[in-house]
Design an enzyme around this catalytic site. Structure first.
Site, PDB file in Angstrom:
ATOM      1  N   CYS A  68       0.686   6.517   3.556  1.00  0.00           N
ATOM      2  CA  CYS A  68      -0.281   5.641   2.439  1.00  0.00           C
ATOM      3  C   CYS A  68      -0.685   4.577   3.300  1.00  0.00           C
ATOM      4  CB  CYS A  68       0.727   5.001   1.382  1.00  0.00           C
ATOM      5  SG  CYS A  68       2.043   3.992   2.122  1.00  0.00           S
ATOM      6  N   GLY A  69      -1.171   3.595   2.881  1.00  0.00           N
ATOM      7  CA  GLY A  69      -1.896   2.667   3.538  1.00  0.00           C
ATOM      8  C   GLY A  69      -0.742   1.729   4.520  1.00  0.00           C
TER       9      GLY A  69
END
Length: 120
Positions: A68-69
């Site tokens: 993800c981020g």
């Protein structure tokens, strides 16, 4: 609460090496707009907002790795998979931010032209 002992943190270079060797299936759980703007070459998008472990593609003999981020949403996806009975525990520690900090390439969208830039 999620047990962090069930979470395997993989370093960016470790993920890159395994991805290049086709040893992992990289699943990006960020939202579609985030994925469109910037992503890791070879990642598939399965947003956490609509995430269903049963919808994941068959990985064959490859290790499923979430990304993800920053690492928070990928950990949440692992938790959902484990609650559904899937033996998935690996994610890119630090997410795409750690990937970029390690100097690894991403595919980006030029918002002025709509052109994708893939430095590979």
């Amino acid at each position: 609460m999620f047990n962090r002992q069930k979470l395997r943190d993989l370093a960016p270079q470790e993920v890159k090496t395994a991805l290049d060797a086709h040893e992992i299936l990289l699943i990006d759980v960020r939202e579609p707009a985030e994925f469109a703007a910037e992503r890791i070459h070879g990642a598939l998008n399965f947003p956490l907002s609509t995430f269903a472990p049963a919808a994941l593609p068959a990985a064959g003999d490859r290790l499923v790795v979430f990304q993800c981020g920053s690492g928070k949403r990928s950990a949440m996806a692992i938790e959902r998979c484990q609650k559904a009975g899937h033996a998935i525990d690996a994610h890119l520690a630090g997410g795409i931010m750690a990937w970029k900090a390690a100097g690894l390439p991403t595919i980006t969208l030029d918002t002025t032209t709509g052109e994708l830039r893939d430095p590979r």
